[in-house]
Scaffold this motif. Structure first.
Motif, PDB file in Angstrom:
ATOM      1  N   ALA A 143      -2.490  27.092 -50.042  1.00 53.72           N
ATOM      2  CA  ALA A 143      -3.755  27.296 -49.319  1.00 53.72           C
ATOM      3  C   ALA A 143      -4.770  26.221 -49.716  1.00 53.72           C
ATOM      4  O   ALA A 143      -5.491  25.686 -48.875  1.00 53.72           O
ATOM      5  CB  ALA A 143      -4.301  28.696 -49.601  1.00 53.72           C
ATOM      6  N   ASP A 144      -4.803  25.882 -51.008  1.00 53.03           N
ATOM      7  CA  ASP A 144      -5.732  24.850 -51.479  1.00 53.03           C
ATOM      8  C   ASP A 144      -5.370  23.487 -50.905  1.00 53.03           C
ATOM      9  O   ASP A 144      -6.226  22.718 -50.486  1.00 53.03           O
ATOM     10  CB  ASP A 144      -5.704  24.767 -53.012  1.00 53.03           C
ATOM     11  N   THR A 145      -4.058  23.197 -50.902  1.00 52.08           N
ATOM     12  CA  THR A 145      -3.621  21.906 -50.381  1.00 52.08           C
ATOM     13  C   THR A 145      -4.082  21.703 -48.942  1.00 52.08           C
ATOM     14  O   THR A 145      -4.500  20.620 -48.557  1.00 52.08           O
ATOM     15  CB  THR A 145      -2.085  21.806 -50.444  1.00 52.08           C
ATOM     16  N   PHE A 146      -3.987  22.764 -48.156  1.00 49.48           N
ATOM     17  CA  PHE A 146      -4.290  22.615 -46.730  1.00 49.48           C
ATOM     18  C   PHE A 146      -5.687  23.118 -46.369  1.00 49.48           C
ATOM     19  O   PHE A 146      -6.076  23.081 -45.205  1.00 49.48           O
ATOM     20  CB  PHE A 146      -3.212  23.306 -45.891  1.00 49.48           C
ATOM     21  N   GLY A 147      -6.430  23.603 -47.361  1.00 49.47           N
ATOM     22  CA  GLY A 147      -7.814  24.003 -47.108  1.00 49.47           C
ATOM     23  C   GLY A 147      -7.949  25.235 -46.237  1.00 49.47           C
ATOM     24  O   GLY A 147      -8.894  25.341 -45.451  1.00 49.47           O
ATOM     25  N   VAL A 148      -7.018  26.175 -46.363  1.00 48.98           N
ATOM     26  CA  VAL A 148      -7.106  27.395 -45.547  1.00 48.98           C
ATOM     27  C   VAL A 148      -7.585  28.575 -46.391  1.00 48.98           C
ATOM     28  O   VAL A 148      -7.370  28.626 -47.597  1.00 48.98           O
ATOM     29  CB  VAL A 148      -5.744  27.761 -44.901  1.00 48.98           C
ATOM     30  N   ASP A 149      -8.264  29.527 -45.743  1.00 50.46           N
ATOM     31  CA  ASP A 149      -8.656  30.784 -46.377  1.00 50.46           C
ATOM     32  C   ASP A 149      -7.654  31.869 -46.010  1.00 50.46           C
ATOM     33  O   ASP A 149      -7.285  32.004 -44.833  1.00 50.46           O
ATOM     34  CB  ASP A 149     -10.039  31.227 -45.875  1.00 50.46           C
ATOM     35  N   LEU A 150      -7.236  32.667 -47.001  1.00 46.39           N
ATOM     36  CA  LEU A 150      -6.467  33.887 -46.718  1.00 46.39           C
ATOM     37  C   LEU A 150      -7.482  34.960 -46.348  1.00 46.39           C
ATOM     38  O   LEU A 150      -8.266  35.402 -47.186  1.00 46.39           O
ATOM     39  CB  LEU A 150      -5.654  34.309 -47.946  1.00 46.39           C
ATOM     40  N   ILE A 151      -7.512  35.360 -45.076  1.00 46.32           N
ATOM     41  CA  ILE A 151      -8.604  36.211 -44.587  1.00 46.32           C
ATOM     42  C   ILE A 151      -8.226  37.673 -44.446  1.00 46.32           C
ATOM     43  O   ILE A 151      -9.068  38.493 -44.109  1.00 46.32           O
ATOM     44  CB  ILE A 151      -9.147  35.701 -43.226  1.00 46.32           C
ATOM     45  N   GLY A 152      -6.960  38.028 -44.715  1.00 45.92           N
ATOM     46  CA  GLY A 152      -6.603  39.439 -44.597  1.00 45.92           C
ATOM     47  C   GLY A 152      -5.115  39.593 -44.484  1.00 45.92           C
ATOM     48  O   GLY A 152      -4.360  38.619 -44.619  1.00 45.92           O
ATOM     49  N   GLY A 153      -4.678  40.816 -44.262  1.00 46.11           N
ATOM     50  CA  GLY A 153      -3.253  41.052 -44.157  1.00 46.11           C
ATOM     51  C   GLY A 153      -2.930  42.516 -44.279  1.00 46.11           C
ATOM     52  O   GLY A 153      -3.761  43.377 -43.965  1.00 46.11           O
ATOM     53  N   ASP A 154      -1.735  42.799 -44.742  1.00 48.95           N
ATOM     54  CA  ASP A 154      -1.309  44.178 -44.905  1.00 48.95           C
ATOM     55  C   ASP A 154      -0.296  44.202 -46.044  1.00 48.95           C
ATOM     56  O   ASP A 154       0.446  43.242 -46.247  1.00 48.95           O
ATOM     57  CB  ASP A 154      -0.679  44.695 -43.598  1.00 48.95           C
ATOM     58  N   THR A 155      -0.290  45.286 -46.801  1.00 49.80           N
ATOM     59  CA  THR A 155       0.625  45.404 -47.929  1.00 49.80           C
ATOM     60  C   THR A 155       1.289  46.772 -47.861  1.00 49.80           C
ATOM     61  O   THR A 155       0.598  47.790 -47.845  1.00 49.80           O
ATOM     62  CB  THR A 155      -0.138  45.241 -49.258  1.00 49.80           C
ATOM     63  N   THR A 156       2.602  46.781 -47.755  1.00 44.87           N
ATOM     64  CA  THR A 156       3.333  48.036 -47.613  1.00 44.87           C
ATOM     65  C   THR A 156       4.548  48.029 -48.537  1.00 44.87           C
ATOM     66  O   THR A 156       4.896  46.989 -49.103  1.00 44.87           O
ATOM     67  CB  THR A 156       3.848  48.225 -46.166  1.00 44.87           C
ATOM     68  N   ARG A 157       5.177  49.203 -48.656  1.00 44.67           N
ATOM     69  CA  ARG A 157       6.388  49.314 -49.460  1.00 44.67           C
ATOM     70  C   ARG A 157       7.606  49.233 -48.552  1.00 44.67           C
ATOM     71  O   ARG A 157       7.646  49.863 -47.499  1.00 44.67           O
ATOM     72  CB  ARG A 157       6.383  50.657 -50.178  1.00 44.67           C
ATOM     73  N   GLY A 158       8.616  48.470 -48.976  1.00 46.88           N
ATOM     74  CA  GLY A 158       9.826  48.334 -48.166  1.00 46.88           C
ATOM     75  C   GLY A 158      10.632  47.163 -48.683  1.00 46.88           C
ATOM     76  O   GLY A 158      10.296  46.585 -49.714  1.00 46.88           O
ATOM     77  N   PRO A 159      11.701  46.792 -47.977  1.00 48.34           N
ATOM     78  CA  PRO A 159      12.489  45.628 -48.394  1.00 48.34           C
ATOM     79  C   PRO A 159      11.597  44.381 -48.421  1.00 48.34           C
ATOM     80  O   PRO A 159      10.701  44.258 -47.589  1.00 48.34           O
ATOM     81  CB  PRO A 159      13.552  45.492 -47.290  1.00 48.34           C
ATOM     82  N   LEU A 160      11.851  43.481 -49.376  1.00 45.05           N
ATOM     83  CA  LEU A 160      11.022  42.283 -49.522  1.00 45.05           C
ATOM     84  C   LEU A 160      10.944  41.514 -48.208  1.00 45.05           C
ATOM     85  O   LEU A 160      11.958  41.117 -47.648  1.00 45.05           O
ATOM     86  CB  LEU A 160      11.610  41.382 -50.609  1.00 45.05           C
TER      87      LEU A 160
END
Ligand code: ADP
Ligand code: MG
Length: 326
Positions: A115-132
């Motif tokens: 993210a730093d290399t390309f200058g992007v912000d991680l703005i959100g997402g989702d986190t769940t339980r399951g297979p990787l």
């Protein structure tokens, strides 16, 4: 704080560069540049992709190796916005079999490094339980009307490829025990597979030069077929012009080297078309970026993709690329 939100806060919430509101609220707030089009692009990685059951690498810890590959590759793959866009935001959907903070810390370090290399912000997402499983969506911007699409090639345009396509496929073939690579060739091919370099700077610099573009994710001939179809043209690839030298130096199995270059994916090199008038500018660009750009053929009227020898005779082709459902 619940374990789920503790996990998100510990590993995935960082200060934003340009985004007014990042992860943690009901939605993020982004601040787009005026006069630009947005270019969402998604990439997914699940453990063992392209490695059928029973053909996982032997002699190492397959899960660990998959995990390493995923965390190295996920964000890099997503930021390959090859229409010439500049990446700005990413989201991350993460499914995990269990909470392993050491794994998460290592993954997050690799992710934010990219993210730093390309200058992007991680703005959100989702986190769940399951297979990787990871799904990263990148959003880039490009000045309105400047996107280089698949369908813009014209008859007479040269066909160009960046870098050294085929190394990632050779690296995978080595992990699968199909070929044996040695020394620096081994290291380069594994690096091409595990840390592909998205050609973001090249993609942006090709605005105004390239008429059509795609990145090679599934195989050079298969992806060139997408340009040909979308442009309503045929493509003729000159076998002798392809960048064979590095692959033959890496691998004595000539058939494997051919398959890797013609049908291998995962390098994410850019395949593009440009009129002959652009040749000098492309040579200068190649020097400026210290990145080989090789002219491998030409577009012409007709359809399909043909591989020809120096005399123009058509050569037989085996596999043309990877298909998730083949
Ligand atoms: P929802 O209930 O709408 O699914 P969540 O409660 O799952 O939202 O997520 C809470 C916040 O954390 C949201 O802002 C979401 O975008 C963010 N988030 C969840 N998982 C991640 C992740 N892996 N990386 C970055 N942000 C995340
Ligand atoms: Mg949720």
């Amino acid at each position: 704080m619940t374990p789920e939100f503790d996990l998100i806060r510990r590993h995935f919430v960082r200060p934003m560069r340009t985004t007014p509101l990042g992860p943690g609220d009901d939605c993020a707030l982004i601040r787009p540049s005026p006069g630009h089009d947005r270019t969402p692009r998604r990439a997914r990685g699940n453990a063992g992709r392209r490695q059928p059951a029973g053909r996982r690498p032997r002699g190492g810890d397959a899960e660990e190796r998959d995990g390493r590959r995923l965390r190295a590759a996920a964000a890099r793959i997503a930021v390959r916005l090859e229409v010439g866009a500049v990446p700005r935001w990413v989201t991350l959907a993460l499914s995990l079999p269990q909470v392993d903070h050491d794994w998460l810390a290592a993954f997050a370090a690799g992710f934010f490094d990219c993210a730093d290399t390309f200058g992007v912000d991680l703005i959100g997402g989702d986190t769940t339980r399951g297979p990787l499983n990871l799904c990263v969506t990148a959003f880039g911007e490009i000045a309105a009307g400047r996107a280089i699409r698949r369908g813009g090639a014209r008859a007479g345009d040269g066909i160009w490829i960046s870098g050294q396509p085929g190394r990632a496929a050779l690296g995978l073939a080595d992990l699968l025990g199909k070929v044996r690579l040695h020394g620096s060739a081994h290291d380069e091919c594994i690096a091409a597979l595990e840390q592909p370099q998205p050609r973001v700077a090249l993609g942006a610099a090709l605005q105004g030069l390239a008429t059509a573009m795609i990145d090679v994710s599934d195989g050079l001939l298969a992806d060139l077929g997408h340009i040909a179809r979308a442009s309503g043209l045929g493509a003729v690839v000159d076998d002798a012009a392809l960048p064979w030298a590095a692959l033959h130096a890496a691998c004595t199995d000539g058939a494997a080297a051919r398959d890797a270059l013609l049908a291998g994916g995962d390098d994410y090199e850019l395949l593009f078309c440009a009129p002959p008038e652009a040749d000098d500018a492309l040579a200068a660009l190649s020097a400026r970026l210290a990145l080989p750009l090789t002219r491998i053929g030409a577009m012409q009227s007709g359809d399909g993709v043909r591989l020809v020898d120096a005399a123009g005779a058509e050569l037989p082709v085996g596999r043309r690329g990877y298909d998730h459902f083949a």
